[in-house]
Design a protein around this motif. Structure first.
Motif, PDB file in Angstrom:
ATOM      1  N   ARG A 299       0.811  -1.208   0.000  1.00 13.26           N
ATOM      2  CA  ARG A 299       0.000   0.000   0.000  1.00 13.26           C
ATOM      3  C   ARG A 299       0.851   1.267   0.000  1.00 13.26           C
ATOM      4  NH1 ARG A 299      -4.472  -0.241   4.553  1.00 13.26           N
ATOM      5  NH2 ARG A 299      -5.087   1.606   3.384  1.00 13.26           N
ATOM      6  N   ASN A 300       2.095   1.155  -0.401  1.00 12.80           N
ATOM      7  CA  ASN A 300       2.987   2.303  -0.371  1.00 12.80           C
ATOM      8  C   ASN A 300       3.475   2.597  -1.789  1.00 12.80           C
ATOM      9  OD1 ASN A 300       5.388   3.980  -0.005  1.00 12.80           O
ATOM     10  ND2 ASN A 300       5.161   3.504   2.172  1.00 12.80           N
ATOM     11  N   LYS A 301       2.973   3.680  -2.369  1.00 10.67           N
ATOM     12  CA  LYS A 301       3.300   4.017  -3.752  1.00 10.67           C
ATOM     13  C   LYS A 301       4.776   4.356  -3.919  1.00 10.67           C
ATOM     14  CE  LYS A 301      -1.345   5.751  -4.816  1.00 10.67           C
ATOM     15  NZ  LYS A 301      -2.145   6.929  -5.238  1.00 10.67           N
ATOM     16  N   GLU A 302       5.352   5.045  -2.926  1.00 13.45           N
ATOM     17  CA  GLU A 302       6.762   5.438  -3.041  1.00 13.45           C
ATOM     18  C   GLU A 302       7.677   4.208  -3.054  1.00 13.45           C
ATOM     19  OE1 GLU A 302       4.664   6.747  -0.916  1.00 13.45           O
ATOM     20  OE2 GLU A 302       4.516   8.878  -1.455  1.00 13.45           O
ATOM     21  N   VAL A 303       7.389   3.241  -2.148  1.00 12.28           N
ATOM     22  CA  VAL A 303       8.198   2.026  -2.117  1.00 12.28           C
ATOM     23  C   VAL A 303       8.013   1.224  -3.400  1.00 12.28           C
ATOM     24  CG1 VAL A 303       8.541  -0.182  -0.943  1.00 12.28           C
ATOM     25  CG2 VAL A 303       8.228   1.887   0.399  1.00 12.28           C
ATOM     26  N   LYS A 304       6.771   1.146  -3.878  1.00 12.86           N
ATOM     27  CA  LYS A 304       6.518   0.452  -5.148  1.00 12.86           C
ATOM     28  C   LYS A 304       7.317   1.073  -6.284  1.00 12.86           C
ATOM     29  CE  LYS A 304       1.806  -1.295  -4.418  1.00 12.86           C
ATOM     30  NZ  LYS A 304       0.394  -1.164  -4.853  1.00 12.86           N
ATOM     31  N   ALA A 305       7.305   2.415  -6.333  1.00 11.33           N
ATOM     32  CA  ALA A 305       8.046   3.096  -7.396  1.00 11.33           C
ATOM     33  C   ALA A 305       9.540   2.825  -7.287  1.00 11.33           C
ATOM     34  CB  ALA A 305       7.757   4.596  -7.338  1.00 11.33           C
ATOM     35  N   GLY A 306      10.050   2.828  -6.045  1.00 13.04           N
ATOM     36  CA  GLY A 306      11.472   2.546  -5.849  1.00 13.04           C
ATOM     37  C   GLY A 306      11.837   1.130  -6.254  1.00 13.04           C
ATOM     38  N   LEU A 307      10.967   0.165  -5.922  1.00  8.10           N
ATOM     39  CA  LEU A 307      11.223  -1.227  -6.301  1.00  8.10           C
ATOM     40  C   LEU A 307      11.152  -1.402  -7.813  1.00  8.10           C
ATOM     41  CD1 LEU A 307       9.181  -3.099  -3.536  1.00  8.10           C
ATOM     42  CD2 LEU A 307      11.667  -2.955  -3.731  1.00  8.10           C
ATOM     43  N   GLN A 308      10.178  -0.733  -8.458  1.00  7.43           N
ATOM     44  CA  GLN A 308      10.077  -0.822  -9.915  1.00  7.43           C
ATOM     45  C   GLN A 308      11.310  -0.222 -10.580  1.00  7.43           C
ATOM     46  OE1 GLN A 308       6.371   1.156 -10.668  1.00  7.43           O
ATOM     47  NE2 GLN A 308       5.126  -0.623 -10.102  1.00  7.43           N
ATOM     48  N   ARG A 309      11.824   0.827  -9.973  1.00  5.66           N
ATOM     49  CA  ARG A 309      13.030   1.453 -10.519  1.00  5.66           C
ATOM     50  C   ARG A 309      14.219   0.496 -10.455  1.00  5.66           C
ATOM     51  NH1 ARG A 309      15.791   6.921  -7.999  1.00  5.66           N
ATOM     52  NH2 ARG A 309      17.405   7.199  -9.581  1.00  5.66           N
ATOM     53  N   ILE A 310      14.365  -0.182  -9.310  1.00  3.56           N
ATOM     54  CA  ILE A 310      15.457  -1.141  -9.145  1.00  3.56           C
ATOM     55  C   ILE A 310      15.293  -2.316 -10.086  1.00  3.56           C
ATOM     56  CG2 ILE A 310      16.509  -2.783  -7.564  1.00  3.56           C
ATOM     57  CD1 ILE A 310      17.302   0.054  -6.973  1.00  3.56           C
ATOM     58  N   LEU A 311      14.092  -2.889 -10.124  1.00  2.00           N
ATOM     59  CA  LEU A 311      13.844  -4.035 -10.991  1.00  2.00           C
ATOM     60  C   LEU A 311      13.950  -3.671 -12.455  1.00  2.00           C
ATOM     61  CD1 LEU A 311      10.860  -5.620  -9.037  1.00  2.00           C
ATOM     62  CD2 LEU A 311      13.225  -6.416  -9.100  1.00  2.00           C
ATOM     63  N   GLY A 312      13.537  -2.432 -12.780  1.00  6.96           N
ATOM     64  CA  GLY A 312      13.665  -1.970 -14.161  1.00  6.96           C
ATOM     65  C   GLY A 312      15.099  -1.863 -14.584  1.00  6.96           C
ATOM     66  N   ARG A 313      15.950  -1.378 -13.677  1.00  4.93           N
ATOM     67  CA  ARG A 313      17.388  -1.283 -13.981  1.00  4.93           C
ATOM     68  C   ARG A 313      17.977  -2.671 -14.213  1.00  4.93           C
ATOM     69  NH1 ARG A 313      19.884   2.947  -9.529  1.00  4.93           N
ATOM     70  NH2 ARG A 313      19.223   4.890 -10.499  1.00  4.93           N
ATOM     71  N   LYS A 314      17.589  -3.609 -13.337  1.00  2.00           N
ATOM     72  CA  LYS A 314      18.136  -4.956 -13.486  1.00  2.00           C
ATOM     73  C   LYS A 314      17.684  -5.580 -14.793  1.00  2.00           C
ATOM     74  CE  LYS A 314      18.796  -6.059  -8.609  1.00  2.00           C
ATOM     75  NZ  LYS A 314      18.448  -6.979  -7.509  1.00  2.00           N
ATOM     76  N   LYS A 315      16.424  -5.349 -15.132  1.00  2.00           N
ATOM     77  CA  LYS A 315      15.894  -5.898 -16.387  1.00  2.00           C
ATOM     78  C   LYS A 315      16.627  -5.302 -17.577  1.00  2.00           C
ATOM     79  CE  LYS A 315      11.551  -6.621 -18.841  1.00  2.00           C
ATOM     80  NZ  LYS A 315      10.102  -6.365 -18.856  1.00  2.00           N
ATOM     81  N   PHE A 316      16.857  -3.953 -17.501  1.00  2.00           N
ATOM     82  CA  PHE A 316      17.544  -3.308 -18.587  1.00  2.00           C
ATOM     83  C   PHE A 316      18.972  -3.834 -18.704  1.00  2.00           C
ATOM     84  CE2 PHE A 316      20.361   0.127 -20.001  1.00  2.00           C
ATOM     85  CZ  PHE A 316      19.826   0.394 -21.231  1.00  2.00           C
TER      86      PHE A 316
END
Length: 316
Positions: A299-316
């Motif tokens: 339920r935390n948008k900021e943490v979700k965004a931070g996790l997506q940023r990390i996972l997005g970097r790894k995917k890239f």
């Protein structure tokens, strides 16, 4: 495997090597339990590591609330790593023995990280109290220096209390049996193996547990009592909802952690059951650590965004 304590005693007949009880007699059951604990352990490590990385690499999350959350995730990583690897090894092999020094080390780190987490959860409750009840003074009263001091006090209290408690318990002699009726070197099962009268040690364990579990818990209750009073008089329903949503994750984590810890350490000695204690041990060592990252990210948008940023970097 039959345990021969006489092989593990020094000349003074004091046990110098312990062994954990066998988890199960059926190979299939042991493998199933090993798989289940391993998956939860890996999920806990991955979730807490990702949250810590997301917070430290995202400037948007460099606020007191997320600073404490990163510390909590680090504590959870150490907390599970102090006991779970030995549990997994014991499940798939006969290597169930542990030296007196190894047992003391495991007890120290487990108690150290557990007590530090109690104190840190209280600091997180105080942070939410300041943010909601005193927003105009929040930036000054919860500065980086203050947050760092609260975190250091939490870690420091855990270290000092655990060091004293571990030293006090392992100053006793252990005459046997040498088998620990538990998954790891926890306080109650180790005391049960000590020679002579352990009444004073049991009182010390109860007092420390009361102070280190009940005192932070009372601070949390007091903080949320003030928060609830402030929320009830808010004129805006949206502001009320937002204030409660920032506290709900922390409250759930507190309930899980303190609930299992209180049942384990604040019960009278006569009501302890090895089976129940083992189930509770699995719960507060690996299940809560696995659930915490999920609770804080759902339920935390900021943490979700931070996790997506990390996972997005790894995917890239």
């Amino acid at each position: 495997m039959n345990l021969n304590c006489s092989l593990w005693q020094d000349n003074s007949m004091c046990v110098e090597l312990f062994a954990f009880t066998k988890f199960c007699d059926v190979t299939e059951e042991c493998f199933l339990l090993f798989t289940l604990i391993l998956l939860m352990f890996l999920a806990s490590l991955t979730g807490n590591a990702l949250i810590t990385l997301a917070i430290w690499t995202n400037p948007v999350l460099h606020t007191p609330m997320y600073f404490f959350l990163a510390n909590l995730s680090l504590l959870e990583i150490g907390y599970t790593c102090s006991v779970i690897p030995k549990i997994l090894l014991s499940l798939v092999s006969e290597a169930r023995g542990i030296s007196r020094e190894g047992c003391a080390t495991q007890m120290f780190f487990f108690s150290f990280l557990g007590i530090s987490e109690c104190c840190l959860l209280a600091a997180m409750a105080y942070d939410r109290y300041m943010a909601i009840c005193s927003p105009l003074h929040y930036a000054t009263r919860m500065s980086r220096g203050v947050c760092a001091q609260l975190a250091m006090v939490s870690w420091g209290v855990g270290c000092m209390v655990s060091l004293g408690q571990t030293n006090y318990i392992f100053s006793l002699d252990f005459c046997g049996p040498c088998e620990i009726d538990h998954f790891f070197c926890d306080l109650p099962p180790i005391l049960a193996l000590a020679c002579g009268d352990t009444f004073h040690n049991e009182v010390a364990v109860f007092v420390v547990a009361t102070l280190c579990i009940s005192s932070p818990f009372l601070l949390i209750v007091a903080s949320y009592g003030r928060i609830l009073a402030a929320v009830l008089i808010m004129p805006s329903p949206e502001g009320c909802r937002k204030a409660l949503s920032t506290c709900s994750s922390h409250l759930l984590v507190v309930t899980l952690f303190y609930g299992s810890g209180s049942v384990t350490y604040l019960r009278p000695k006569g009501s302890h059951s090895p089976g129940i204690d083992k189930l509770l041990a699995i719960f507060y060592t690996v299940v809560t650590s696995m659930l915490n990252p999920i609770i804080y990210s759902l339920r935390n948008k900021e943490v979700k965004a931070g996790l997506q940023r990390i996972l997005g970097r790894k995917k890239f």
